[in-house]
Structures are given as C-alpha cells and as structure tokens.
Design a protein around this motif. Structure first.
Motif, PDB file in Angstrom:
ATOM      1  N   ILE A 165       0.838  -1.208   0.000  1.00 24.17           N
ATOM      2  CA  ILE A 165       0.000   0.000   0.000  1.00 24.17           C
ATOM      3  C   ILE A 165       0.871   1.255   0.000  1.00 24.17           C
ATOM      4  N   CYS A 166       1.977   1.216   0.755  1.00 28.23           N
ATOM      5  CA  CYS A 166       2.886   2.372   0.802  1.00 28.23           C
ATOM      6  C   CYS A 166       3.452   2.669  -0.588  1.00 28.23           C
ATOM      7  N   ARG A 205       2.177   1.782  -3.455  1.00 27.35           N
ATOM      8  CA  ARG A 205       1.062   2.220  -4.309  1.00 27.35           C
ATOM      9  C   ARG A 205       0.774   3.708  -4.103  1.00 27.35           C
ATOM     10  N   GLN A 206       0.832   4.148  -2.852  1.00 33.74           N
ATOM     11  CA  GLN A 206       0.568   5.555  -2.564  1.00 33.74           C
ATOM     12  C   GLN A 206       1.733   6.453  -2.968  1.00 33.74           C
ATOM     13  N   LEU A 207       2.944   5.885  -3.010  1.00 34.25           N
ATOM     14  CA  LEU A 207       4.118   6.698  -3.374  1.00 34.25           C
ATOM     15  C   LEU A 207       4.214   6.939  -4.886  1.00 34.25           C
ATOM     16  N   ARG A 208       3.569   6.102  -5.680  1.00 35.22           N
ATOM     17  CA  ARG A 208       3.732   6.208  -7.136  1.00 35.22           C
ATOM     18  C   ARG A 208       3.383   7.599  -7.671  1.00 35.22           C
ATOM     19  N   PRO A 209       2.245   8.205  -7.284  1.00 38.91           N
ATOM     20  CA  PRO A 209       1.961   9.555  -7.808  1.00 38.91           C
ATOM     21  C   PRO A 209       3.042  10.566  -7.445  1.00 38.91           C
ATOM     22  N   THR A 210       3.625  10.431  -6.247  1.00 41.62           N
ATOM     23  CA  THR A 210       4.692  11.337  -5.831  1.00 41.62           C
ATOM     24  C   THR A 210       5.939  11.138  -6.684  1.00 41.62           C
ATOM     25  N   LEU A 211       6.273   9.887  -6.977  1.00 39.54           N
ATOM     26  CA  LEU A 211       7.463   9.605  -7.772  1.00 39.54           C
ATOM     27  C   LEU A 211       7.295  10.072  -9.215  1.00 39.54           C
ATOM     28  N   ARG A 212       6.045  10.075  -9.698  1.00 38.15           N
ATOM     29  CA  ARG A 212       5.818  10.548 -11.067  1.00 38.15           C
ATOM     30  C   ARG A 212       6.006  12.057 -11.175  1.00 38.15           C
ATOM     31  N   ARG A 227      -6.669  -4.930   6.785  1.00 38.40           N
ATOM     32  CA  ARG A 227      -7.323  -3.636   7.061  1.00 38.40           C
ATOM     33  C   ARG A 227      -6.370  -2.675   7.766  1.00 38.40           C
ATOM     34  N   ILE A 228      -5.535  -3.207   8.645  1.00 34.56           N
ATOM     35  CA  ILE A 228      -4.552  -2.352   9.320  1.00 34.56           C
ATOM     36  C   ILE A 228      -3.567  -1.782   8.303  1.00 34.56           C
ATOM     37  N   ALA A 229      -3.170  -2.621   7.326  1.00 36.13           N
ATOM     38  CA  ALA A 229      -2.206  -2.169   6.320  1.00 36.13           C
ATOM     39  C   ALA A 229      -2.788  -1.072   5.436  1.00 36.13           C
ATOM     40  N   LEU A 230      -4.099  -1.103   5.206  1.00 26.76           N
ATOM     41  CA  LEU A 230      -4.713  -0.050   4.402  1.00 26.76           C
ATOM     42  C   LEU A 230      -4.494   1.322   5.031  1.00 26.76           C
ATOM     43  N   LEU A 231      -4.448   1.353   6.350  1.00 26.97           N
ATOM     44  CA  LEU A 231      -4.181   2.616   7.055  1.00 26.97           C
ATOM     45  C   LEU A 231      -2.684   2.850   7.200  1.00 26.97           C
ATOM     46  N   LEU A 232      -1.956   1.834   7.659  1.00 28.37           N
ATOM     47  CA  LEU A 232      -0.521   1.999   7.909  1.00 28.37           C
ATOM     48  C   LEU A 232       0.247   2.323   6.631  1.00 28.37           C
ATOM     49  N   GLY A 233      -0.134   1.705   5.508  1.00 29.85           N
ATOM     50  CA  GLY A 233       0.566   1.964   4.252  1.00 29.85           C
ATOM     51  C   GLY A 233       0.474   3.426   3.853  1.00 29.85           C
ATOM     52  N   ARG A 234      -0.720   3.997   4.013  1.00 29.10           N
ATOM     53  CA  ARG A 234      -0.882   5.426   3.703  1.00 29.10           C
ATOM     54  C   ARG A 234      -0.050   6.290   4.658  1.00 29.10           C
ATOM     55  N   VAL A 235      -0.109   5.945   5.940  1.00 32.69           N
ATOM     56  CA  VAL A 235       0.625   6.744   6.922  1.00 32.69           C
ATOM     57  C   VAL A 235       2.126   6.669   6.671  1.00 32.69           C
ATOM     58  N   MET A 236       2.640   5.477   6.348  1.00 36.55           N
ATOM     59  CA  MET A 236       4.070   5.345   6.120  1.00 36.55           C
ATOM     60  C   MET A 236       4.513   6.096   4.875  1.00 36.55           C
ATOM     61  N   ARG A 237       3.654   6.146   3.879  1.00 36.81           N
ATOM     62  CA  ARG A 237       3.974   6.968   2.685  1.00 36.81           C
ATOM     63  C   ARG A 237       4.141   8.432   3.098  1.00 36.81           C
ATOM     64  N   LEU A 276       7.618  13.078   4.445  1.00 36.54           N
ATOM     65  CA  LEU A 276       7.969  14.060   5.487  1.00 36.54           C
ATOM     66  C   LEU A 276       9.456  14.019   5.804  1.00 36.54           C
ATOM     67  N   LEU A 277      10.023  12.839   5.935  1.00 37.49           N
ATOM     68  CA  LEU A 277      11.440  12.730   6.282  1.00 37.49           C
ATOM     69  C   LEU A 277      12.330  13.247   5.153  1.00 37.49           C
ATOM     70  N   ILE A 278      11.943  12.972   3.903  1.00 44.00           N
ATOM     71  CA  ILE A 278      12.733  13.499   2.778  1.00 44.00           C
ATOM     72  C   ILE A 278      12.695  15.025   2.783  1.00 44.00           C
ATOM     73  N   GLN A 279      11.512  15.591   3.005  1.00 43.73           N
ATOM     74  CA  GLN A 279      11.393  17.050   3.068  1.00 43.73           C
ATOM     75  C   GLN A 279      12.237  17.609   4.219  1.00 43.73           C
ATOM     76  N   ALA A 280      12.205  16.933   5.369  1.00 43.88           N
ATOM     77  CA  ALA A 280      12.968  17.411   6.529  1.00 43.88           C
ATOM     78  C   ALA A 280      14.470  17.386   6.247  1.00 43.88           C
ATOM     79  N   VAL A 281      14.952  16.323   5.610  1.00 46.94           N
ATOM     80  CA  VAL A 281      16.387  16.229   5.302  1.00 46.94           C
ATOM     81  C   VAL A 281      16.796  17.338   4.327  1.00 46.94           C
ATOM     82  N   ILE A 282      15.956  17.600   3.320  1.00 52.24           N
ATOM     83  CA  ILE A 282      16.255  18.679   2.365  1.00 52.24           C
ATOM     84  C   ILE A 282      16.333  20.017   3.094  1.00 52.24           C
ATOM     85  N   LEU A 283      15.380  20.247   3.998  1.00 50.45           N
ATOM     86  CA  LEU A 283      15.343  21.515   4.735  1.00 50.45           C
ATOM     87  C   LEU A 283      16.570  21.675   5.631  1.00 50.45           C
TER      88      LEU A 283
END
Length: 269
Positions: A28-29, A31-38, A116-126, A131-138
């Motif tokens: 799920i993570c 899957r949710q990251l794909r739009p960001t990577l594009r 069902r837990i992964a449906l939530l956790l995957g989104r949160v981990m994405r 967030l961590l990539i943005q923080a490192v850049i900053l």
C-alpha cells in the motif's frame, strides 16, 4: 450405500498475522508513493513552500532576541519549522483519502484480502517517508547557511518527527473516514491546526508571553515535541525534555493507531 463428502469450505486468509500486515503495508505504501514519484517537484515544492517562507522571512527577525533564541536562532527556529512541516505534511493527509471514499476505490480495496490495518498503515508510512525526505532537504539547506546541529541529535530528531507524523497522519485519516465530507474536514482542520501552531511555541518562546498563554501551551502536545527537537538539535540528548517529548509523541501515535485501525475495520464490516 454411497456417502457424499461435503465440499471443503475455503478458509479465510489470515489478515492479522504480523508478516501479512507488514507485506501489505509495504504494498500500500508503494502504491501511494507512485503519484509522488511521477511528479516529485510538485509534491515537494508546494509542500515545503510555507516552511521555507517562514525560514527566509521570519527566521532573520529572531537574531538578537534576548535569551536562547537570540544566542543561536537557527538551532532554535529550525526544529520548530520541522514540527510545522510535520503538521502541514501529515495532518492534511486525509484529503487524499476523501476522493477514494467517494469514488468507491477504497470500497473496492476493502473487498480484497489486504489487511485492514495495512490499508491505514501503508498510507501513513507513505506520508512519513515524504515528510522525512522534506525534513532532510530543509536541514541540508539551512546547514549550508551556517546552522551546525548535533548529528546524533538530528538523527534522533528525525525519528521523533516520524513518530509525530504517524500520530498526526493517522488522526487525519481517521477524521476523513468519520466526516467523509471535504468542506467539513477542511473546516475542522483549520480550526485545530492553527491553534496548535500558535500555542506550541514553534515561532516564538511561549515563556515570554502572558501567563495564560503559557498555560495553554502546556496542554498542547506539539509543544513538548518542539522542545524535545530543540534539545536534540542542540546536542542535549539526555535533556528531560527529550524523554517527555518522545513519550508524548508515542502516546499520540499509539492512541491514533488504535482508533484509526478500529475505524478502518468498521468500514469493512
């Protein structure tokens, strides 16, 4: 006399095993990251614009302010901006779930054997990865302008920021699942986020304000995370503020995950 054998009843897949949850969370993570990577530029540039503006336009005003702020303004201010990045980056994550709830895409996912837990956790981990990539850049950008934080403190601060992001992101998805209406979700977020920012002391020291405002800041959980981040960036890893901030962030994340997973199971019932 012949006997008939009843057909075997297919067993339901175990969706609660740890390995099953971890595998589905990763799927799920990704899957949710794909739009960001594009389109990474749009995602990172727009999300980081507001914190960068605060750094450029507000940060220089802190030079010369009495106390710890004026002594080392960047090491004092940047940890607060990271907390702001966490608030804006994860608290609004529920907006991404609302279209899927309305279009039926999320309902189709619930019909699959995905945990069902992964449906939530995957989104949160994405959201936490972004967030961590943005923080490192900053942090890298501000370091180029003279900030010299503790490397160990930065690593611990990023871990603390990730825990905060898990809690806030989960609460955002929980609100989206409860409200399901965009204008109500946006209105509630604006009502909650701005007071959290203004009373957390991430822009100005609350102990120099009126007593009532300082008292309000002590019931804001973000205040303790901001104080912990500042102690970590200054290299004070054994400061009591670090333990308090970590406990608060873990408590928020644990409570949010308990409520969020319960709500996700309710949706699939």
């Amino acid at each position: 006399m012949s006997t008939t054998t009843a057909p075997a009843v297919p067993t339901r897949p175990d969706r609660t095993g740890a390995m099953h949850v971890l595998r589905d969370t990763g799927i799920i993570c990704l899957r949710q990251l794909r739009p960001t990577l594009r389109n990474p530029f749009a995602m990172f540039a727009f999300a980081m614009l507001q914190p960068v503006l605060y750094l450029v336009l507000f940060g220089p005003l802190l030079t010369g302010v009495p106390g710890a702020v004026g002594d080392d303004p960047w090491n004092w201010f940047v940890p607060g901006i990271l907390a702001m990045l966490g608030l804006f980056g994860t608290a609004f994550a529920g907006f991404g779930l609302l279209p899927e709830l309305h279009s039926g895409a999320h309902e189709r996912l619930l019909a699959t054997p995905v945990s069902r837990i992964a449906l939530l956790l995957g989104r949160v981990m994405r959201d936490v990865v972004v967030l961590l990539i943005q923080a490192v850049i900053l942090i890298a950008a501000v370091t180029a302008f003279g900030m010299r934080p503790s490397p160990a403190g930065v690593a611990a601060g990023l871990l603390l920021l990730a825990v905060l992001g898990i809690g806030l992101g989960t609460l955002s998805y929980l609100l989206a699942m409860v409200l399901k209406v965009q204008h109500m979700f946006a209105g509630l977020l604006q009502t909650v986020i701005m007071p959290l920012i203004l009373t957390s002391g991430l822009l100005l020291p609350m102990d120099q304000g009126p007593g009532w405002l300082y008292a309000v800041s002590r019931v804001n959980p973000v205040t303790y995370v901001v104080e912990a981040e500042r102690a970590l960036f200054a290299g004070h890893l054994a400061d009591p503020a670090v333990a308090v901030g970590a406990l608060v962030a873990v408590a928020v994340a644990a409570a949010a995950l308990a409520l969020g997973t319960r709500r996700m199971r309710t949706l699939s019932a």
